[in-house]
Structures are given as C-alpha cells and as structure tokens.
Design an enzyme around this catalytic site. Structure first.
Site, PDB file in Angstrom:
ATOM      1  N   GLY A  56       0.856  -1.184   0.000  1.00 24.38           N
ATOM      2  CA  GLY A  56       0.000   0.000   0.000  1.00 24.38           C
ATOM      3  C   GLY A  56       0.894   1.237   0.000  1.00 24.38           C
ATOM      4  O   GLY A  56       2.048   1.180  -0.427  1.00 24.38           O
TER       5      GLY A  56
ATOM      6  N   ARG B 188     -12.666  13.283  15.153  1.00 26.58           N
ATOM      7  CA  ARG B 188     -13.574  12.134  15.011  1.00 26.58           C
ATOM      8  C   ARG B 188     -14.010  11.505  16.325  1.00 26.58           C
ATOM      9  O   ARG B 188     -15.141  11.039  16.445  1.00 26.58           O
ATOM     10  CB  ARG B 188     -12.889  11.067  14.169  1.00 26.58           C
TER      11      ARG B 188
ATOM     12  N   SER C  39      -3.262  10.007   7.891  1.00 25.17           N
ATOM     13  CA  SER C  39      -2.724   8.649   7.855  1.00 25.17           C
ATOM     14  C   SER C  39      -2.072   8.332   6.524  1.00 25.17           C
ATOM     15  O   SER C  39      -1.048   7.650   6.480  1.00 25.17           O
ATOM     16  CB  SER C  39      -3.773   7.620   8.237  1.00 25.17           C
TER      17      SER C  39
ATOM     18  N   GLY D 113       4.295   0.707   1.981  1.00 27.83           N
ATOM     19  CA  GLY D 113       5.202  -0.218   1.308  1.00 27.83           C
ATOM     20  C   GLY D 113       5.772   0.379   0.031  1.00 27.83           C
ATOM     21  O   GLY D 113       6.971   0.275  -0.243  1.00 27.83           O
TER      22      GLY D 113
ATOM     23  N   GLU E  46      -0.206   1.958   8.695  1.00 24.63           N
ATOM     24  CA  GLU E  46      -1.217   1.748   9.733  1.00 24.63           C
ATOM     25  C   GLU E  46      -0.849   0.633  10.711  1.00 24.63           C
ATOM     26  O   GLU E  46      -1.365   0.594  11.833  1.00 24.63           O
ATOM     27  CB  GLU E  46      -2.588   1.473   9.089  1.00 24.63           C
TER      28      GLU E  46
HETATM   29  C1  LIG Z   1     -12.626   3.814   3.539  1.00 23.14           C
HETATM   30  C2  LIG Z   1     -11.362   4.449   4.022  1.00 23.14           C
HETATM   31  C3  LIG Z   1     -11.123   5.798   3.798  1.00 23.14           C
HETATM   32  C4  LIG Z   1      -9.950   6.397   4.234  1.00 23.14           C
HETATM   33  N1  LIG Z   1      -9.749   7.729   3.963  1.00 23.14           N
HETATM   34  C5  LIG Z   1      -8.579   8.301   4.341  1.00 23.14           C
HETATM   35  C6  LIG Z   1      -8.310   9.663   4.016  1.00 23.14           C
HETATM   36  O1  LIG Z   1      -9.115  10.349   3.392  1.00 23.14           O
HETATM   37  N2  LIG Z   1      -7.138  10.194   4.392  1.00 23.14           N
HETATM   38  C7  LIG Z   1      -6.192   9.472   5.065  1.00 23.14           C
HETATM   39  O2  LIG Z   1      -5.131  10.011   5.361  1.00 23.14           O
HETATM   40  N3  LIG Z   1      -6.429   8.180   5.387  1.00 23.14           N
HETATM   41  C8  LIG Z   1      -7.588   7.574   5.031  1.00 23.14           C
HETATM   42  N4  LIG Z   1      -7.812   6.261   5.358  1.00 23.14           N
HETATM   43  C9  LIG Z   1      -6.774   5.500   6.054  1.00 23.14           C
HETATM   44  C10 LIG Z   1      -5.661   5.119   5.099  1.00 23.14           C
HETATM   45  O3  LIG Z   1      -6.198   4.767   3.865  1.00 23.14           O
HETATM   46  C11 LIG Z   1      -4.837   3.954   5.598  1.00 23.14           C
HETATM   47  O4  LIG Z   1      -4.503   4.121   6.924  1.00 23.14           O
HETATM   48  C12 LIG Z   1      -3.556   3.837   4.801  1.00 23.14           C
HETATM   49  O5  LIG Z   1      -3.838   3.815   3.434  1.00 23.14           O
HETATM   50  C13 LIG Z   1      -2.790   2.620   5.216  1.00 23.14           C
HETATM   51  O6  LIG Z   1      -1.739   2.386   4.319  1.00 23.14           O
HETATM   52  P1  LIG Z   1      -0.723   1.209   4.566  1.00 23.14           P
HETATM   53  O7  LIG Z   1       0.295   1.317   3.510  1.00 23.14           O
HETATM   54  O8  LIG Z   1      -0.283   1.222   5.968  1.00 23.14           O
HETATM   55  O9  LIG Z   1      -1.554  -0.138   4.419  1.00 23.14           O
HETATM   56  P2  LIG Z   1      -2.536  -0.746   3.305  1.00 23.14           P
HETATM   57  O10 LIG Z   1      -2.781   0.156   2.178  1.00 23.14           O
HETATM   58  O11 LIG Z   1      -3.680  -1.261   4.071  1.00 23.14           O
HETATM   59  O12 LIG Z   1      -1.701  -1.941   2.713  1.00 23.14           O
HETATM   60  C14 LIG Z   1      -1.424  -3.108   3.416  1.00 23.14           C
HETATM   61  C15 LIG Z   1      -0.627  -4.030   2.526  1.00 23.14           C
HETATM   62  O13 LIG Z   1      -0.149  -5.122   3.295  1.00 23.14           O
HETATM   63  C16 LIG Z   1      -0.416  -6.336   2.647  1.00 23.14           C
HETATM   64  N5  LIG Z   1      -0.520  -7.371   3.683  1.00 23.14           N
HETATM   65  C17 LIG Z   1      -1.270  -7.362   4.815  1.00 23.14           C
HETATM   66  N6  LIG Z   1      -1.039  -8.480   5.537  1.00 23.14           N
HETATM   67  C18 LIG Z   1      -0.124  -9.197   4.851  1.00 23.14           C
HETATM   68  C19 LIG Z   1       0.520 -10.450   5.076  1.00 23.14           C
HETATM   69  N7  LIG Z   1       0.272 -11.186   6.156  1.00 23.14           N
HETATM   70  N8  LIG Z   1       1.394 -10.888   4.149  1.00 23.14           N
HETATM   71  C20 LIG Z   1       1.665 -10.161   3.033  1.00 23.14           C
HETATM   72  N9  LIG Z   1       1.087  -8.960   2.783  1.00 23.14           N
HETATM   73  C21 LIG Z   1       0.213  -8.501   3.673  1.00 23.14           C
HETATM   74  C22 LIG Z   1      -1.650  -6.081   1.846  1.00 23.14           C
HETATM   75  O14 LIG Z   1      -1.709  -6.978   0.778  1.00 23.14           O
HETATM   76  C23 LIG Z   1      -1.413  -4.640   1.392  1.00 23.14           C
HETATM   77  O15 LIG Z   1      -0.606  -4.633   0.235  1.00 23.14           O
HETATM   78  C24 LIG Z   1      -8.987   5.642   4.932  1.00 23.14           C
HETATM   79  C25 LIG Z   1      -9.228   4.282   5.166  1.00 23.14           C
HETATM   80  C26 LIG Z   1     -10.395   3.683   4.732  1.00 23.14           C
HETATM   81  C27 LIG Z   1     -10.616   2.249   5.006  1.00 23.14           C
END
Ligand SMILES: Cc1cc2nc3c(=O)[nH]c(=O)nc-3n(C[C@H](O)[C@H](O)[C@H](O)COP(=O)(O)OP(=O)(O)OC[C@H]3O[C@@H](n4cnc5c(N)ncnc54)[C@H](O)[C@@H]3O)c2cc1C
Ligand code: SF4
Ligand code: SF4
Ligand code: FES
Lengths: 229, 514
Positions: free
Chosen positions: B8, B279, B380, B11, B365
């Site tokens: 995401g 929030r 976030s 990463g 996250e």
């Molecule tokens: C509906 C919604 C709206 C949002 N709106 C906003 C916003 O407007 N502004 C804002 O700042 N934030 C917003 N957020 C929050 C934000 O989107 C997330 O916190 C952020 O995108 C998280 O990014 P990340 O890279 O940490 O994880 P993610 O994008 O969740 O990616 C996780 C990755 O890990 C991989 N993964 C997970 N477990 C494993 C495993 N065991 N083995 C291998 N791979 C794995 C998945 O395949 C994925 O590729 C929103 C969230 C939601 C749900």
C-alpha cells in the site's frame, strides 16, 4: 430468497474443472455475490473453501473479477437480486487459471511494464487536465475489459484498454520531451489494434468512460501529431 | 536486500525510497498494490501548503495533530511528519498524482480537527489517485531490477534470533510454495481490520496476521486500546461503507431526530468547529445521542451542498450511495452510525520506525506512530508515505543469514472462522465507543474461554487489546471509559503490550502491559 450457485471449481491449474452447486438463502435485496461467497466459505471446512480473490468489498480494487452468468463482473458489485434462481460463477477465461475462481492476471501488469507506463521526467499537472488525469487514474486493473475485448489476448502486441487508460494519464501530463515516447507507444500498442467497438466501455465496472479517454488521447497522440507533420 | 511486507502507500513509499538510493528490495503483498486498502482512502491528505490564502504553517499542522491525538504521540515524530508534509505533496505532484487543482497548485479542503484548509484531495478518491501515481513510479524500478514484486504472497514467518530479525518466509498463494528471504524486514501490512471482520470500513486483506507474527516473536505493541470509530459509516453487504469526512468538510451537517425534531447536535454543542470536531468527539456525541430514548436515528444531511461540489468534489461518493444504499445524498439524508475505521495502535516503533526487534521495522497503519489517541483525517496517508520513507532510510541493507522454512510458524497464528467469530464477539463486547471495566473484564473472560487460548498468538494479541483498554484508567481521545471519564496526567504516555516467556511457543507465555 433462495438461489443455487453453480461454481466452476478446480484445485489447481493441472486439475480438470468441474461444477459444484451450492444452495444459498438470503434476505437483503442489496446483498452481493461477494457476501454470498464469503458466507458460503464460512460454512465450509478450510480445505473445501471456494478460492476467490477479494479485498475492498466495495468495487474499488478489482480483486473479485469473475464471470457471473457469463459476463465479467466484480462479485462485490453484483447484486443477487439482479440474477435468477441459478447463478453461475466461473473464472475469467483469458487468463491462466490458478484455483477455483482465481486466475493469474500477471499479463495485465506485464503489459504496463512492457509499455514503460511511468514518467521518466517530472509530470506537469494542471487544473485544465485534472479531470482527464483523475479518470485515467481510476483503472482497477481488474481485466474485465480485456475479457470482452475482441482484439486482446495475453500474447498480443495490442494491450487493450487496461493499458490505454493508464497511458492516457501519461499522455495528459508528460512534458514535451517525454510525450514523443508515450505517443509512439500509444499509437503502436493500442491505437493500431483497437477496433473501437467499445465493448470495454460497456463492461468497465469502474464506469470509466473509455470512449472519452480514447478521444482525448487520440486527439493528443494521433491527430495532434499528424497535424504537425 | 530489504524485504517489505505490504504494497500500500507505506510499502510503495519504502520501496521507491530504497530504489532511488540504488538499493534493492522485495515488495511482498497478498494481492497487487491496486487491491491494497490505501486505494480506498477518500477524503484527502494533509500538508500546510497554504494555497488557500489562510497563512497556514507546518507549526499549526503540528499543533493540530498533537492536540487531536491528545498529546500522546511522540512530539519529535509529529514534528518531522508535519514539516516534511509539503515536500511529500510536491513529490506527489511531480509524479503527476491527479489532485484537484487551482491553476498549478492543489486545492485544499476543510477536514476534522483542523481550523484551516489543509487537506489536498482528488474528489473523494484521493487514495486511489495517489496510489496510481506511486504504482507507476515503482514500476520503473521493477523493470530496472531494483524492486522485485511478490504480488500474491503472504508473510508466514519471521526469522528472529535473540532480539534480531534476519529475514522472513513467505508463501506463494498461487503455487503453494514457500520462499525464504534474507535481510531486514519492513512491515507495511496495514491495520488490524481482520480482528473485526465485516465491521470495518477497510479491506478483508488486512487480517492483522503480520502484526500477530511480530508480536509472537517478541515485538512490542503500543496503544492497542485506541481504535478510531468514524462517525459517518453505514452497513452495506459484507462491510461498513464510509461516508467521507469531506462530506462534512464541504458543508454536510449531522443531525439527530429527537421526538421527530431535527437536532443539529454538533453545531449546538461545539459552535466553533461543529461538524468538524475531531472524530473521537463526533463519534462519541453521535453514539450518546443515539442512545437516548427519544432518538430515532442520526443522519447526515448533504442536501444543501452546491451542485458544483457534487460534480467536481464528491461525484464518486454520490454514485456509491446510490449503488450500495439506493439513496441519493443530493436529495435525502443518509442514516449514519459510528463504525470502526482506523487503528491508532499497532507495533511500537522508535523515531526510525524500528520495532523493539532489531532490523524489524514497521510503517503505515500497522505501526503506532504520529496519531496518538486519535488520528486526524488526512494524516494517515501522510503518515504512511512518510513512515515508509523513514523506515527505508534507516533499514540496514547488509544483513546476511541463512533463513530456513522452520522460521514459519504453524497454524497457531490463525483461527478458523468459528473461533475467529468468538474472538470478534469478545472484542466487540469489550471495545465499544464507551467502555468500562465490567465490560472489558467480561470480554476477557469470553476470550479466555475460547478453545486453544494460551497457545494461539492471535488470541494473545486480542487479549493485549483488551488488557490495554483495561489498563488505561482514564478517558482520552478514542478511549472513553465510563468508569474513568476524565483525562489523567498519569496516563500521558503510550500503553505497551508484549508477550513474555521467551520466544518459543512451547513455553508458558503471558501478555504484559506497561
Ligand atoms: C474507507 C477508508 C477511507 C480512508 N480515507 C482516508 C483519508 O481520506 N485520508 C487518510 O489520510 N487516510 C484515510 N484512510 C486511512 C488510510 O487509507 C490507511 O490508513 C492507509 O492507506 C494505510 O496504508 P498502509 O500502507 O499502511 O496499508 P494498506 O494500504 O492497508 O496496505 C497493506 C498491505 O499489506 C499487505 N498485507 C497485509 N497483511 C499481509 C501479510 N500477512 N502478508 C503479506 N502482505 C500482507 C496487503 O496486501 C497490502 O498490500 C482511509 C481508510 C479507509 C478504510
Ligand atoms: S474499443 Fe473494442 S477493441 Fe478497443 S479496447 Fe475497447 S473492446 Fe478492445
Ligand atoms: S478499464 Fe475498467 S474494466 Fe478495464 S481494467 Fe480498468 S477498471 Fe477494469
Ligand atoms: S473486492 Fe474489491 S472490487 Fe470486489
């Protein structure tokens, strides 16, 4: 309400596929195929669970593309109530099978690599082109358009709409220097092979107006260039 | 080689940072980036770009973030986040991310907990649009060989000896084969949605198993009691759908129906920020008013929004409501309820994003950083991009080790659907918007009664969430205790949780909270 799912199953790519039926009951008229699959799986022992790909449950990620009553759809987009008493689920046919409803869509991503879909130079964003860029950024890489496209196959030089949509972002934002490369790619790997039947536009679950994007990309990459000559 | 788990925003940001420095990485994810939860982010991303003539500054962004998080976040980390935000936004523009623009500058919108317009956006699909730009950028380095993708691979083991990580084991979901990868590991595996399957706004892919694995290996977790309920969500088939905060940022108003009469409860109680209070406050007020006997529901009224707003700023939201709710928000109010949306807690990291295990990093996250007791909307995505970048800058590239498949844990980090449901019921019971010792203790009892408790790391992790909530005897941000309604000096620090008893799963082990 009661439905029977007819699901095309296989343990792996080598095994011969077979149809298995599942009876299923639901009450919510807005329930989707994705929710039904999830519920059916929760009732099955782990080794028997139906394999399919799923992530957002909100038609925003393209994971759950499959053939539903013969048409490529997203399972989380498709409401049970819009189908009859029997609903047939099969994997997409243009991609190599993996297991049950999962296919390997690597070809979609390989196309983008092959066509060098990225910016070498700094992009030039602007208010004027923001709408095009937004629309072109929305592609889910789900592969539904490729499934229905009469001219696409995983080994063709023609890369289909799943590549043309991301390319149209580059066309809209590339600087003068980089445009040449991108226009050429668009012309060779998309424009020349597209029959303009627009089957892709009618099927796209993201509702991307592929025709409009194509018109804009053609105007810039094809007609613009010819005019200059 | 560095191994990044998760593709995401965090990463991708880590992978691109490494590649730009000429360093190699593997980018591992259960599904391709296009399917990560980051594509769901809607409302926007914060940076004090000051393009709206309001004289905004990173200092104010810093202050709002600290205040919003109830002073629990690390000051130095938040300072870095907010000072670097404008540069991150400019980088996204260089990559051509299709944000809404005014001339050649991004437009900014109002978001909760912030007095000035600071949130850059792309209609209500900001995450998707930014992800597209980052995915294209990463592709360049995939082709040059610096980034190697493993796009249908799940993390199943971490090789940890003593308190140092040497690599990981991943499982190819397509071929059913395991692959051992040496080198430092950056977890970017997203939030803990899986613990509340079907009840969150996020994706089913983020089952939290990567965090459980790290926890089982001895990594400390922090602030697990802080779970963000978003005030405007609504149940749809299989999950909760988010109505973005931008709906209120653009003028949407919350009201409760009390004896059939509209009460704009947020505006009445908080005249300054009204519907755009942080929030935690909006969710709590909304929950409390909905509990009153005379209340027949809470609604989001967007009917006064201008046509132009629907067309250019919220068109995606309108389509979604019509499709999944059969309601047109331009014409009728949407019934809303608070729903689980974000996890402020996660793996504890230092300022370099290293966990308590050496060479094991966490960002995005899955890490507890920047957001304290309550995350501000728009922070976030920013935190994920910035955190991924920092982790990549600090992870060592020279770890050599022989990784063997036995580093993969057995089944005791997962639960099959039946026990998973029991666990979820316990968590939901104990970790509501308002919680008190009797409920949390009852939930612990439910959890400890689940078959396999005492041997299963997923259950220990769930226990850590409940114990953290019990331990914090105060109310702060998203953690609201019915029995301790006030904030307390004593708890002005993160809660940490770890599994004691060595890292063999055959020992007696217990969850320790500090
Ligand atoms: C509906 C919604 C709206 C949002 N709106 C906003 C916003 O407007 N502004 C804002 O700042 N934030 C917003 N957020 C929050 C934000 O989107 C997330 O916190 C952020 O995108 C998280 O990014 P990340 O890279 O940490 O994880 P993610 O994008 O969740 O990616 C996780 C990755 O890990 C991989 N993964 C997970 N477990 C494993 C495993 N065991 N083995 C291998 N791979 C794995 C998945 O395949 C994925 O590729 C929103 C969230 C939601 C749900
Ligand atoms: S217009 Fe027809 S040929 Fe062209 S991409 Fe779409 S479906 Fe394929
Ligand atoms: S253009 Fe539409 S159908 Fe084709 S891959 Fe993109 S989202 Fe899917
Ligand atoms: S699960 Fe994401 S599109 Fe269906």
């Amino acid at each position: 309400m009661k439905v029977i799912f007819e699901i095309l199953r296989r343990k792996n790519a080598e095994e011969k596929p077979y149809i298995q039926n599942f009876e299923y009951e639901y009450t919510d008229p807005l329930e989707t195929v994705a929710t039904a699959l999830k519920n059916i799986n929760e009732s099955l022992p782990f080794p028997d669970r139906i394999r399919w790909e799923c992530s957002c449950m909100q038609k925003k990620c393209g994971a759950c593309a499959m053939l539903i009553d013969g048409r490529p759809r997203l399972a989380c987009d498709e409401k049970l109530a819009d189908h009859g008493e029997r609903i047939r689920l099969e994997p997409l046919k243009k991609f190599p099978p993996v297991a049950d409803l999962i296919v390997d869509r690597q070809a979609v991503f390989d196309s983008l690599k092959e066509l060098a879909v990225w910016f070498e130079n700094t992009a030039e964003p602007s208010e004027k082109r923001a709408d095009t860029v937004h629309e072109a950024s929305r592609c889910l890489q789900c592969g539904c358009c490729l499934e229905v496209c009469p001219n696409f196959s995983t080994d063709s030089k023609f890369k289909g709409m799943a590549a043309a949509v991301p390319l149209s972002r580059l066309i809209a934002e590339a600087d003068e220097d980089e445009k040449k490369r991108i226009f050429k790619t668009y012309s060779k790997n998309f424009y020349a092979g597209c029959g303009k039947s627009l089957a892709c536009r009618d099927i796209c679950p993201a509702g991307i107006d592929t025709e409009e994007l194509m018109v804009r990309s053609n105007a810039a990459a094809i007609w613009g260039k010819k005019r200059k000559k | 080689m560095i191994n990044i788990v998760g593709a995401g925003l965090a990463g991708l940001s880590a992978a691109i940072t490494l590649a730009k420095d000429g360093k190699k990485c593997s980018l591992i994810s259960k599904q391709p980036s296009e399917r990560a939860q980051s594509v769901l982010a809607e409302g926007g991303i914060n940076a004090a770009l000051d393009t709206m003539g309001e004289h905004d500054t990173p200092q104010e962004h810093f202050e709002d973030t600290m205040r919003g998080g109830c002073y629990l976040a690390d000051e130095e980390a938040v300072r870095g986040l907010t000072e670097n935000a404008p540069e991150i936004l400019n980088w996204l523009l260089e990559l051509g991310a299709g944000l809404n623009m005014q001339g050649d500058k991004p437009l900014l919108r109002n978001f909760g907990g912030q007095k000035k317009k600071r949130t850059a956006f792309a209609k209500s699909s900001t995450g998707k649009i930014i992800m597209t730009a980052l995915i294209d950028e990463a592709r360049k380095y995939e082709v040059s060989g610096l980034i190697t993708r493993y796009p249908h691979h799940e993390l199943i083991g971490l090789q940890v000896r003593g308190e140092t990580c040497y690599g990981c084991v991943i499982h190819d979901e397509y071929t059913d084969k395991n692959i051992c990868l040496e080198g430092a590991v950056i977890l970017a595996s997203g939030g803990l949605n899986g613990f509340f399957d079907g009840l969150t706004t996020g994706t089913v892919q983020n089952d939290g198993s990567a965090s459980v694995l790290a926890f089982e290996k001895g990594a400390e977790a922090a602030n697990l009691e802080f779970i963000q309920f978003h005030p405007t969500t609504i149940a749809i088939s299989g999950k909760r759908m988010l109505i973005t905060e931008a709906a209120r940022g653009e003028g949407g108003r919350l009201y409760a129906l009390l004896n059939g009469k509209k009460s704009y409860f947020m505006e009445e109680k908080y005249p300054e920020l009204g519907n755009l209070m942080p929030r935690d406050v909006v969710s709590r007020e909304s929950y409390l008013i909905s509990q009153r006997a005379e209340c027949s529901g809470v609604f989001l009224d967007m009917s006064e929004l201008k046509k132009e707003v629907w067309q250019h700023k919220l068109s995606d939201l309108r389509n979604e409501c019509i499709h999944y709710l059969a309601l047109d928000p331009q014409k009728e109010p949407i019934p809303v309820e608070p729903g689980i949306h974000y996890f402020m807690g996660g793996l504890k990291v230092d300022k370099n994003h290293q966990t308590s295990i050496k060479n094991l990093f966490a960002a995005g996250e899955c890490a507890a950083q920047y957001h304290g007791a309550n995350r501000l909307g728009g922070n976030s995505m920013l935190g994920a991009i910035y955190g991924g970048h920092l982790a990549a800058k600090n992870a060592p590239t020279d770890i050599k080790a022989v990784i063997d498949e036995t580093a993969a844990d057995g089944d005791d980090i997962y639960l099959e659907p039946n026990r998973e449901t029991q666990m979820r019921e316990a968590l939901v019971y104990g970790l509501g918007i308002v919680r008190g010792a009797p409920r949390i203790e009852k939930a612990l009892e439910m959890l400890r009664g689940i078959e396999g408790y005492g041997k299963n790391a997923r259950l220990w992790f769930a226990e850590a969430m409940l114990l953290s909530a019990l331990y914090r005897r105060e109310s702060r941000g998203a953690h609201c205790r019915s029995d301790y309604p006030n904030r307390s000096e004593e708890f002005q620090r993160p809660t940490t949780a770890r599994l004691t008893g060595g890292n063999s799963r055959y020992n007696e082990r217990t969850v320790e909270i500090n």
